[in-house]
Motif scaffolding. Structure first.
Motif, PDB file in Angstrom:
ATOM      1  N   SER A  33       0.837  -1.198   0.000  1.00 29.22           N
ATOM      2  CA  SER A  33       0.000   0.000   0.000  1.00 29.22           C
ATOM      3  C   SER A  33       0.873   1.250   0.000  1.00 29.22           C
ATOM      4  CB  SER A  33      -0.908   0.020   1.223  1.00 29.22           C
ATOM      5  OG  SER A  33      -1.564   1.266   1.354  1.00 29.22           O
ATOM      6  N   ALA A  34       0.486   2.223  -0.805  1.00 31.01           N
ATOM      7  CA  ALA A  34       1.214   3.490  -0.838  1.00 31.01           C
ATOM      8  C   ALA A  34       1.085   4.242   0.476  1.00 31.01           C
ATOM      9  CB  ALA A  34       0.692   4.350  -1.994  1.00 31.01           C
ATOM     10  N   ASP A  35       0.014   3.941   1.227  1.00 29.34           N
ATOM     11  CA  ASP A  35      -0.206   4.624   2.505  1.00 29.34           C
ATOM     12  C   ASP A  35       0.862   4.284   3.533  1.00 29.34           C
ATOM     13  OD1 ASP A  35      -2.496   5.783   1.476  1.00 29.34           O
ATOM     14  OD2 ASP A  35      -3.800   4.169   2.193  1.00 29.34           O
ATOM     15  N   HIS A  36       1.529   3.144   3.352  1.00 27.82           N
ATOM     16  CA  HIS A  36       2.531   2.708   4.321  1.00 27.82           C
ATOM     17  C   HIS A  36       3.942   2.748   3.746  1.00 27.82           C
ATOM     18  CE1 HIS A  36      -1.291   0.634   5.512  1.00 27.82           C
ATOM     19  NE2 HIS A  36      -0.955   1.167   6.670  1.00 27.82           N
ATOM     20  N   ALA A  37       4.113   3.460   2.654  1.00 37.69           N
ATOM     21  CA  ALA A  37       5.414   3.484   1.980  1.00 37.69           C
ATOM     22  C   ALA A  37       6.124   4.812   2.202  1.00 37.69           C
ATOM     23  CB  ALA A  37       5.218   3.253   0.479  1.00 37.69           C
ATOM     24  N   ASP A  38       7.451   4.727   2.265  1.00 34.92           N
ATOM     25  CA  ASP A  38       8.278   5.923   2.379  1.00 34.92           C
ATOM     26  C   ASP A  38       8.583   6.517   1.007  1.00 34.92           C
ATOM     27  OD1 ASP A  38       8.575   5.630   5.230  1.00 34.92           O
ATOM     28  OD2 ASP A  38       9.973   3.995   4.821  1.00 34.92           O
ATOM     29  N   CYS A  39       8.495   5.694  -0.034  1.00 33.74           N
ATOM     30  CA  CYS A  39       8.680   6.198  -1.399  1.00 33.74           C
ATOM     31  C   CYS A  39       7.856   5.352  -2.358  1.00 33.74           C
ATOM     32  CB  CYS A  39      10.158   6.204  -1.788  1.00 33.74           C
ATOM     33  SG  CYS A  39      10.923   4.571  -1.893  1.00 33.74           S
ATOM     34  N   ILE A  40       7.604   5.910  -3.521  1.00 33.64           N
ATOM     35  CA  ILE A  40       6.796   5.239  -4.541  1.00 33.64           C
ATOM     36  C   ILE A  40       7.606   5.175  -5.824  1.00 33.64           C
ATOM     37  CG2 ILE A  40       4.674   5.321  -5.892  1.00 33.64           C
ATOM     38  CD1 ILE A  40       3.401   6.858  -3.538  1.00 33.64           C
TER      39      ILE A  40
END
Length: 247
Positions: A127-134
């Protein structure tokens, strides 16, 4: 029947502009898949020729006798605004990454760039909500903090190959070079890319090119990509670069 795997990759469109006519004239079949699935189809002997990524080539070359058709390709030279790494406002560290294409070659390269340049081992999360980078394709109007082609070029001083034509040596096809050439837009050697910046910007626009022709510089970039993936053990063996008609 000869079967050709081609990717559903927008960047590869100039290489495939005339593929329907070229394949139909030979009685060949076309199969469409993702860039990396094309490599898997080639390795499993489901197709004879594939336009795939360096990772797709590297995974199969140790098990199958491959040759690269050194004619047309897709490579990112410096800034291209195609793939990037962005950092959402909620980032609290630099250990987790999200990608809408988690198994894609672009995601692999993004993680390797972070490891090589910043000694950061990114864990992929769902999930992007729990990521430091995309890591992923650049969305319209949303330039990423880090441009993948630019960061790669800064690291190895060579273009980043994204797609290359690969053929199994045991194929019965005999005119693969002519086929690849006929498929492509022969007038388009590269596409120039320039960053759009406001007049008040404090820096000059970044620039680069998307390359559509094989060259010694693209081969150098492929060598660097294979070596980097091997060093980080994404490839168990270091693949040799074997060119059709030369090796």
């Amino acid at each position: 029947m000869i079967t050709v795997a081609v990717p559903t990759l927008g960047l590869s469109a100039p290489l495939l502009e005339n593929i329907e006519q070229a394949a139909q004239g030979r009685g060949w079949q076309i199969r469409r898949a993702t860039l990396d699935e094309c490599g898997d189809l080639l390795k499993s002997n489901m197709v004879d020729i594939a336009l795939t990524s360096p990772y797709g080539y590297g995974k199969g070359v140790a098990a199958v006798d491959y040759r690269i058709i050194a004619s047309t390709c897709v490579a990112l030279e410096d800034y291209t605004n195609s793939y990037g790494i962005s950092f959402p406002p909620h980032s609290k560290g630099l250990s987790r990454a999200y990608s809408p294409e988690p198994t894609a070659f672009s995601t692999i390269i993004g993680r390797l760039i972070m490891a090589e340049k910043f000694d950061v081992a990114l864990e992929l999360v769902s999930s992007a909500d729990h990521a430091d980078c995309i890591i992923g394709p650049v969305a319209a109007g949303e330039p990423p903090a880090m441009d993948l082609g630019e960061e790669w070029f800064d690291t190895v001083e060579s273009p980043l190959p994204m797609a290359l034509w690969v053929v199994r040596v045991d194929t019965e096809a005999t005119d693969v070079e002519a086929f690849v050439s006929e498929c492509a837009n022969q007038q388009l050697l590269h596409a120039h890319v320039s960053e759009l910046v406001p007049l008040s910007a404090d820096h000059m626009p970044r620039e680069g090119r998307i390359l559509y022709r094989w060259s010694s510089e693209v081969e150098e970039g492929l060598t660097a990509a294979l070596h980097t993936m091997f060093y980080h053990q994404l490839l168990r063996e270091l693949p040799a670069i074997k060119l059709y008609g030369k090796d």
